[in-house]
Design a protein around this motif. Structure first.
Motif, mmCIF file in Angstrom:
data_model
loop_
_atom_site.group_PDB
_atom_site.id
_atom_site.type_symbol
_atom_site.label_atom_id
_atom_site.label_comp_id
_atom_site.label_asym_id
_atom_site.label_seq_id
_atom_site.Cartn_x
_atom_site.Cartn_y
_atom_site.Cartn_z
ATOM 1 N N GLU A 165 -5.710 1.415 1.721
ATOM 2 C CA GLU A 165 -5.532 0.582 2.797
ATOM 3 C C GLU A 165 -5.732 0.615 4.380
ATOM 4 O OE1 GLU A 165 -3.682 -2.258 6.455
ATOM 5 O OE2 GLU A 165 -3.091 -0.279 5.467
ATOM 6 N N GLU A 166 -4.961 1.678 4.814
ATOM 7 C CA GLU A 166 -5.543 1.962 5.921
ATOM 8 C C GLU A 166 -6.541 2.545 6.492
ATOM 9 O OE1 GLU A 166 -2.748 2.563 8.274
ATOM 10 O OE2 GLU A 166 -0.777 2.122 7.138
ATOM 11 N N HIS A 180 1.228 -0.980 0.324
ATOM 12 C CA HIS A 180 -0.006 0.169 0.194
ATOM 13 C C HIS A 180 0.768 1.282 0.113
ATOM 14 C CE1 HIS A 180 0.069 1.021 4.562
ATOM 15 N NE2 HIS A 180 0.011 -0.178 4.442
ATOM 16 N N ASP A 198 5.599 1.716 7.644
ATOM 17 C CA ASP A 198 4.106 1.526 6.982
ATOM 18 C C ASP A 198 3.650 2.379 6.468
ATOM 19 O OD1 ASP A 198 1.304 0.596 6.884
ATOM 20 O OD2 ASP A 198 1.370 1.239 8.787
ATOM 21 N N MET A 199 4.065 1.487 4.423
ATOM 22 C CA MET A 199 5.280 0.342 4.643
ATOM 23 C C MET A 199 5.993 1.183 3.401
ATOM 24 S SD MET A 199 2.400 -2.585 2.856
ATOM 25 C CE MET A 199 3.522 -3.302 2.405
ATOM 26 N N GLU A 252 4.595 -5.382 4.830
ATOM 27 C CA GLU A 252 3.810 -4.715 5.937
ATOM 28 C C GLU A 252 5.137 -5.120 6.843
ATOM 29 O OE1 GLU A 252 1.817 -2.663 6.980
ATOM 30 O OE2 GLU A 252 0.184 -2.953 5.889
#
Ligand SMILES: [Zn+2]
Length: 430
Positions: free
Chosen positions: A177-178, A109, A143-144, A201
């Motif tokens: 993604e988050e 991501h 991250d990441m 990750e």
């Protein structure tokens, strides 16, 4: 291992060793793009990466995600920020196409969470990517973007050297993604699949084939407004929230009594935490409404519907014990990111391939565990049916915090190991 395989492994590792400083420079450059979920930079970095993958000679699928229809889908995992535009990017380094090789997707991501209190980041700021003590510092380092850079360089090494991979090597870079998994969901809807997937990750180079779930919720507590000088004639929503909060802490304790084997290393694998609380609008008024946004951890193997029911029941029970709340019950809404848990079969071959690769480039013992956080892994396993593991550089305990950083040596080790994963998993022609 055949002699051809040994030759290509050595060539790839040699190539990566020669390019150490460029790999680190790439990380610095990418951290400097503040690609916070939902910002324009989140798409800008996607366009840059699509350009890079094209330059490497990969077949690139760069598409605008149809947001309205994607967000309306029944199994859509949710979002927490508004977007007017979103882009997907997949680069494909084709194998020989005769079906003998297995395809591998590296999935990373590009979005990062906001930096938080700017004062904690020092002079370089959250996106300065300062290198100190062998670590790159900044929001998004572990991250990441370190995992993203590792993936990029694996693909670049294979493309530049012309490694004759039998199966396709794919790099999918994803947004969102988050805040729920929009990018990976869209990538799967687009039809992209692979025989296995690694999501780099931050695992501190351990292997994580399972992920807990995380469900975002909102509590609304209703009180009764009054002038604070006569507060006894009102009902404080803050005061009424207190027993509800205590009930959530008790529920959390109960839910963590029995731990999934992959989560035994975590003191609290299934946290229930409230990240935002809002109440009141005037210092000398009794606050008549409080909202609390939080996340509920879901165990590996647990149905998210059961987890939701447990929280709703705990809140309802707390309300029954209070005269005001029993007639003004707290409401629970489920909104935003709805991360189901996910798990890859411990016997899946990709686990051993990653273990062998890590063992070949490092003496560090490698543990196997599940993540206490939710991730795109569950979309890959549950929706895509793709055996997927997390393996990547950096310590996840630094993610989202004020001192996020990633060790340069872990970035380079992960890059080397992932290159070997690609060679072994995809296989070689001829
Ligand atoms: Zn992440």
């Amino acid at each position: 291992m055949t002699s051809t395989e040994t030759v290509w492994r050595d060539r790839v590792l040699g190539y990566l060793d020669e390019h150490h400083s460029e790999i680190v420079a790439d990380l610095v450059d990418l951290v400097r793009i503040p690609s916070i979920s939902g910002t324009d930079e989140e798409n800008e970095i996607q366009h840059q990466l699509a350009g890079r993958l094209s330059e490497l000679g990969l077949e690139v699928d760069s598409w605008e995600i149809p947001l309205a229809e994607t967000l309306a889908a029944e199994d859509f995992p949710g979002v927490e920020v508004e977007r007017t535009e979103g882009w997907g990017t997949v680069g494909r380094l084709p194998g020989d196409g005769d079906g003998r090789g297995r395809s591998l997707m590296l999935n990373a991501h590009v979005d990062v969470v906001p930096p938080g209190d700017l004062g904690t980041w020092g002079e370089a700021g959250p996106f300065g990517a300062a290198i100190r003590g062998g670590d790159v510092h900044g929001r998004g380092t572990c991250d990441m973007k370190a995992g993203l850079v590792a993936s990029l360089w694996v693909v670049k090494a294979c493309a530049d050297l012309g490694v004759p991979l039998a199966g396709d090597l794919l790099l999918g870079t994803v947004i969102g993604e988050e805040d729920g998994g929009l990018g990976t969901y869209a990538l799967l809807q687009r039809g992209w699949r692979a025989d296995a997937c690694v999501i780099p990750e931050p695992t501190s180079l351990d292997l994580a084939p399972g992920t807990s779930g995380a469900l975002t919720f909102r509590l609304t507590v209703t009180g009764l407004a009054a002038h604070a000088s006569r507060r006894l004639s009102g009902v404080s929503a803050i005061e009424k929230f207190v027993p509800v909060f205590a009930a959530l802490r008790r529920l959390e304790a109960t839910r963590n009594e029995v731990k999934h084997p992959l989560l035994r290393g975590w003191e609290l694998p299934l946290p229930i935490e409230l990240g935002i609380i809002r109440a009141g609008e005037w210092a000398s008024s009794v606050p008549d409404v409080l909202t609390a946004d939080g996340r509920l951890g879901v165990a590996i193997g647990e149905d998210p519907a059961d987890a939701r029911r447990a929280l709703t029941a705990a809140v309802a029970e707390a309300c029954e014990d209070d005269p005001w709340l029993s007639s003004h019950p707290v409401t629970v809404e489920w909104w935003g990111g709805q991360f189901a848990p996910g798990l890859t079969d411990p016997d899946a071959d990709i686990l051993d391939v990653v273990r062998r690769a890590q063992g070949a480039v490092s003496d560090r013992p490698q543990a196997t565990w599940g993540t206490p956080y939710g991730s795109d892994l569950r979309l890959m396993t549950n929706l895509g049916g793709i055996p997927t593991v997390h393996y990547g550089p950096g310590d996840a305990s630094l993610a989202h915090g004020p001192y996020e950083s990633v060790p340069v040596d872990e970035l380079l080790t992960a890059t080397r190991a992932l290159a070997l994963v690609a060679v072994e998993h995809c296989g070689l022609r001829g």
